[in-house]
Design a protein around this motif. Sequence first.
Motif, PDB file in Angstrom:
ATOM      1  N   THR A  74       0.830  -1.197   0.000  1.00  0.00           N
ATOM      2  CA  THR A  74       0.000   0.000   0.000  1.00  0.00           C
ATOM      3  C   THR A  74       0.872   1.256   0.000  1.00  0.00           C
ATOM      4  OG1 THR A  74      -1.762  -1.120   1.178  1.00  0.00           O
ATOM      5  CG2 THR A  74      -1.754   1.264   1.302  1.00  0.00           C
ATOM      6  N   ALA A  91      -2.494   0.795  -4.344  1.00  0.00           N
ATOM      7  CA  ALA A  91      -1.409  -0.135  -4.663  1.00  0.00           C
ATOM      8  C   ALA A  91      -0.148   0.601  -5.095  1.00  0.00           C
ATOM      9  CB  ALA A  91      -1.859  -1.099  -5.765  1.00  0.00           C
ATOM     10  N   THR A 114      -2.279  -7.780   0.187  1.00  0.00           N
ATOM     11  CA  THR A 114      -1.500  -6.555   0.369  1.00  0.00           C
ATOM     12  C   THR A 114      -0.825  -6.514   1.731  1.00  0.00           C
ATOM     13  OG1 THR A 114      -1.574  -4.142   0.090  1.00  0.00           O
ATOM     14  CG2 THR A 114      -3.380  -5.136   1.325  1.00  0.00           C
ATOM     15  N   GLN A 152      -5.305  -0.962   3.918  1.00  0.00           N
ATOM     16  CA  GLN A 152      -5.339  -2.317   3.362  1.00  0.00           C
ATOM     17  C   GLN A 152      -6.568  -2.545   2.489  1.00  0.00           C
ATOM     18  OE1 GLN A 152      -4.848  -5.199   6.510  1.00  0.00           O
ATOM     19  NE2 GLN A 152      -2.709  -4.686   6.788  1.00  0.00           N
ATOM     20  N   THR A 173      -6.676  -0.490  -0.773  1.00  0.00           N
ATOM     21  CA  THR A 173      -5.730  -1.039  -1.750  1.00  0.00           C
ATOM     22  C   THR A 173      -6.300  -2.276  -2.422  1.00  0.00           C
ATOM     23  OG1 THR A 173      -3.825  -0.155  -0.549  1.00  0.00           O
ATOM     24  CG2 THR A 173      -3.411  -2.000  -2.040  1.00  0.00           C
ATOM     25  N   THR A 209      -3.831 -10.023   4.150  1.00  0.00           N
ATOM     26  CA  THR A 209      -2.983  -8.859   4.398  1.00  0.00           C
ATOM     27  C   THR A 209      -1.985  -9.167   5.503  1.00  0.00           C
ATOM     28  OG1 THR A 209      -4.365  -7.833   6.111  1.00  0.00           O
ATOM     29  CG2 THR A 209      -4.921  -7.324   3.822  1.00  0.00           C
TER      30      THR A 209
END
Length: 200
Positions: A79, A84, A113, A122, A125, A165
């Motif tokens: 991130t 992204a 991510t 998170q 993204t 994540t």
Amino acid sequence: MPKVLVLYHSTYGHLETMAEAVAEGARSVEGATVDIKRVAETVPDELARASGYKMDQEAPIATVDDLGNYDGVIVGAGTRFGTASAQMRNFWDQSGGSWQKGQLVGKVGSAFTSTATQHGGQETTLIGLIQTLLHHGMVVAGLPYAWPGQSRIDEMTGGSPYGATTITGGDGSRQPSENELEGARWQGRYAAETAKKLIG
């Protein structure tokens, strides 16, 4: 049998580790063939080294021409300010030819991510990556609450219904926890199983 690409960008190695776990999960699906590739680094080599980037990653560099060769693509990117990383965005910004040909329509897409903090973007993204996958006509596989680790509150942990994540810490010293890695494995398996069903 499904062919799955785990496509990632990792600055300091956290997402490289997550990508390996995702691939492990995907490979647990009978008959699945899984490749791990990374997108090209766009930061100049001298600056990357000076900034402590992990430069010794084994995964080969992907090209957009690779995309059409797979039944599923699982994308991992760190991130940056709630979206992204530019390296991953740059890769997908070059995929117009694949989009025009409909190479990914009806195939499985998935995303994972990392952020430095628990609330560092998170989910935004992941949603941003998922939007790109949907524009390509992909069927999205997330990380549903069927994975029990999603609901843990006994430890600080990543995990979202939109994808696996990890949390790195402000200085990058925290490595993916076992719960986060298990989420990545679960997602990889789920995506590969979904791809297998779709190709019949």
